[in-house]
Design a protein around this motif. Structure first.
Motif, PDB file in Angstrom:
ATOM      1  N   ILE A  97       0.913  -1.122   0.074  1.00  0.00           N
ATOM      2  CA  ILE A  97      -0.019   0.064  -0.220  1.00  0.00           C
ATOM      3  C   ILE A  97       0.785   1.144   0.114  1.00  0.00           C
ATOM      4  O   ILE A  97       0.622   2.136  -0.496  1.00  0.00           O
ATOM      5  N   GLY A  98       2.011   1.184   0.915  1.00  0.00           N
ATOM      6  CA  GLY A  98       2.890   2.081   0.256  1.00  0.00           C
ATOM      7  C   GLY A  98       3.544   2.328  -0.350  1.00  0.00           C
ATOM      8  O   GLY A  98       3.090   3.935  -0.866  1.00  0.00           O
ATOM      9  N   PRO A  99       3.966   1.477  -0.740  1.00  0.00           N
ATOM     10  CA  PRO A  99       4.564   2.945  -2.252  1.00  0.00           C
ATOM     11  C   PRO A  99       3.864   2.983  -3.598  1.00  0.00           C
ATOM     12  O   PRO A  99       3.570   3.648  -4.452  1.00  0.00           O
ATOM     13  N   GLN A 100       2.018   2.141  -3.121  1.00  0.00           N
ATOM     14  CA  GLN A 100       0.954   2.821  -3.779  1.00  0.00           C
ATOM     15  C   GLN A 100       0.630   4.222  -3.795  1.00  0.00           C
ATOM     16  O   GLN A 100       0.653   4.789  -4.722  1.00  0.00           O
ATOM     17  N   TYR A 101       0.629   4.097  -2.720  1.00  0.00           N
ATOM     18  CA  TYR A 101       0.346   5.888  -2.302  1.00  0.00           C
ATOM     19  C   TYR A 101       1.562   6.745  -2.719  1.00  0.00           C
ATOM     20  O   TYR A 101       1.080   7.430  -3.177  1.00  0.00           O
ATOM     21  N   ILE A 102       2.683   6.226  -1.851  1.00  0.00           N
ATOM     22  CA  ILE A 102       3.333   7.724  -2.872  1.00  0.00           C
ATOM     23  C   ILE A 102       4.079   7.536  -4.318  1.00  0.00           C
ATOM     24  O   ILE A 102       3.737   8.629  -4.821  1.00  0.00           O
ATOM     25  N   SER A 103       3.524   6.972  -4.989  1.00  0.00           N
ATOM     26  CA  SER A 103       3.835   7.035  -6.016  1.00  0.00           C
ATOM     27  C   SER A 103       2.601   7.072  -7.227  1.00  0.00           C
ATOM     28  O   SER A 103       2.783   8.834  -7.901  1.00  0.00           O
ATOM     29  N   GLU A 104       1.382   7.214  -6.834  1.00  0.00           N
ATOM     30  CA  GLU A 104       0.201   7.785  -6.596  1.00  0.00           C
ATOM     31  C   GLU A 104       0.200   9.486  -6.783  1.00  0.00           C
ATOM     32  O   GLU A 104      -0.154  10.774  -7.068  1.00  0.00           O
TER      33      GLU A 104
END
Lengths: 222, 309
Positions: free
Chosen positions: A96-103
């Motif tokens: 979830i973290g890398p998805q949130y950051i890249s979004e």
């Protein structure tokens, strides 16, 4: 909690091979509890990568930080001023973290440093196991408090299959046959009727099969 | 009459039935099935056609069943829950029946870990008991899971079978699981390979005392040991299998060249014992990749000629 495991070093080294300056971002949530992506693990990964790159005579500059959580937009904002400074941001949160950051930072190149494995709990120091598959319709009370969806290799609602031996699953001797546990517990409690009743087909619409899920709580919306 | 299959008719007539097993090839070669049919036709009453057993990809059980039936051998089509969701299962039930299949064995299916595609995603939308219930509902109520109805006379007329393992853990629960399959609507069950006759008798007594054998036809599963090595492997490495030392010792007692013969002798002795156990309606002979020995086994067991009804 969500249980994760750090990716093999070689895979991470390959991800960052062209980078000169990276940021490793840990998370203080579940992955800290399961010793996969908290402050301590960020430090270990950073030191290991620096050393590996020094050995290759190709040093890498690494900054480290750990966020309160990476699955909440407000805690990601802190990266606002820094995101552009790095060739790569390596997140040590669950996926979830890398998805949130890249979004949030579309220009940034974000990689996951962990494999997100399952929802589960610690069984002993250094051992975690899967307990839940988030089917969205909990029925563990019908199964002696155990979840056959997540913990039976075939997710049987009317188990056990013919493959259990000595209380272990045929798939792997390290896996307890959850149906063995269910049957023993309910028989001990004298609840044989719960076992002889045919459990009906499961409605999977509340599970992933109904498409990606979302919960909207009107009472909490601002 | 539920399906009008040969198997159903013989069981209803009280005949001691014998069913066989046929694994389709790992290719599109129909002649393999036709060849196996030669050793089964006239020697057994119905033949299970396995559905990608041990999760190894093979010709589909439906195709294998149809080829057998073309050769004059009644098929008992196996259907597992591992590879199909409820949409595919119901569709296959309708299709198979439309093509002349009359018996269906409902199974959960071996986990794909043991097969040649361990990387595969599994389904298990239903389990074996829910599959039994589904086929029964389709047959007796003319309804799909969705509630969609079929016109009278267009329902899938199938004789519904299941597998039971009297020896897997926990043993005390096993007979209740049989009861559960009966509650779901099974017509006949075939057991896992039996070697421990005493334990099987105990299981059957329990089933008999609970009145279960009046509600379902129990076929005892038997497999001839080809060698001492096979017996040892089955004893140690096959989950849910109970091979007593007595079997091992009998095979040990003969020289290597005579072990397969002794294996068949053990099997023949078992058949005689099984005939006398109350509630045992027949045997399910799993001569895996040994189909050519079926005729001599059935003959030596005194089970020829096969009855017709």
């Amino acid at each position: 909690m969500i249980v994760g495991e750090r990716k093999p070093l070689d895979e991470i080294l390959e991800m960052v091979k062209d980078a000169k300056k990276i940021l490793i971002v840990g998370c203080k949530g579940c992955v800290t509890v399961c010793n996969a992506g908290g402050t301590k693990e960020v430090g270990i990964l950073a030191a290991t990568l620096r050393l590996a790159r020094l050995k290759e005579d190709n040093p890498i500059e690494i900054d480290e930080m750990t966020l309160e959580r990476q699955c909440d937009p407000e805690y990601i904002e802190i990266l606002e001023e820094r995101a552009a400074n790095y060739d790569i941001i390596l997140s040590m949160a669950c996926s979830i973290g890398p998805q949130y950051i890249s979004e949030k930072f579309p220009e940034a190149i974000v990689y996951p440093a962990l494999n997100t494995c399952f929802m589960g709990g610690a069984q002993e120091h250094g051992v975690w196991a899967e307990f839940c598959q988030a089917c969205g319709d909990c029925k563990i009370h019908l199964f002696g408090g155990y979840c056959p969806i997540a913990r039976c290799s075939k997710s049987l609602l009317n188990g056990p299959c013919g493959g259990s031996a000595d209380g272990k699953c045929e798939v792997d001797k390290e896996i307890d046959c959850v149906w063995h546990l269910i049957v023993n517990k309910l028989m001990k409690q004298g609840k044989l009727d719960q076992l002889t009743q045919v459990k009906p087909l499961k409605n999977w619409t509340t599970s992933r099969d109904g498409g990606p899920r979302k919960i909207v709580r009107e009472d909490l919306k601002i | 009459m539920k399906s009008g299959s040969n198997l159903e008719k013989l069981l209803n007539a009280g005949e001691f039935v014998i069913t066989g097993e046929c694994g389709p090839p790992r290719s599109a070669d129909a002649s393999v099935v036709r060849e196996k049919a030669k050793y089964l036709k006239g020697y057994v009453d119905s033949v299970n056609v396995t559905d990608n057993q041990t999760s190894v990809v093979r010709m589909s059980s439906l195709a294998g069943s149809l080829i057998l039936q073309e050769e004059g051998v009644e098929a008992n089509m196996q259907m597992v829950c591992r590879d199909r969701n409820r949409i595919a299962i119901q569709s296959d039930v309708l299709g198979a029946t439309a093509l002349g299949i009359r018996n269906m064995l409902c199974l959960s299916g071996d986990h794909q870990k043991f097969g040649d595609h361990p990387e595969a995603k599994n389904v298990f939308d239903l389990d074996s008991i829910q599959l039994i219930q589904t086929v029964k509902m389709m047959r007796d109520e003319g309804k799909l899971i969705s509630g969609q109805e079929m016109a009278e006379g267009t329902e899938p007329r199938l004789f519904i079978g299941a597998a039971v393992n009297p020896f897997a853990d926990p043993f005390e629960y096993r007979v209740y699981r049989l009861a559960k399959k009966i509650a779901a609507g099974v017509d006949f069950v075939q057991t896992q390979c039996i070697y421990n006759m005493d334990k099987f008798k105990e299981y059957m007594k329990q089933a008999h005392d609970m009145g279960l054998t009046e509600k379902v036809h129990v076929l005892a599963g038997i497999t001839p040991m080809k060698s001492l090595g096979m017996a040892r492997y089955m004893q140690k490495s096959v989950p849910g299998m109970d091979v007593p030392d007595e079997i091992i010792n009998r095979l040990k007692g003969v020289e290597k060249g005579g072990q397969s013969k002794e294996g068949i002798n053990i099997l023949l002795d078992q058949i005689q014992i099984l005939k006398e156990i109350p509630g045992v309606a027949g045997v399910h002979l799993m001569a895996i990749e040994w189909e050519e020995r079926v005729p001599e086994i059935v003959e030596a067991a005194g089970l020829l000629p096969r009855p017709t009804v």
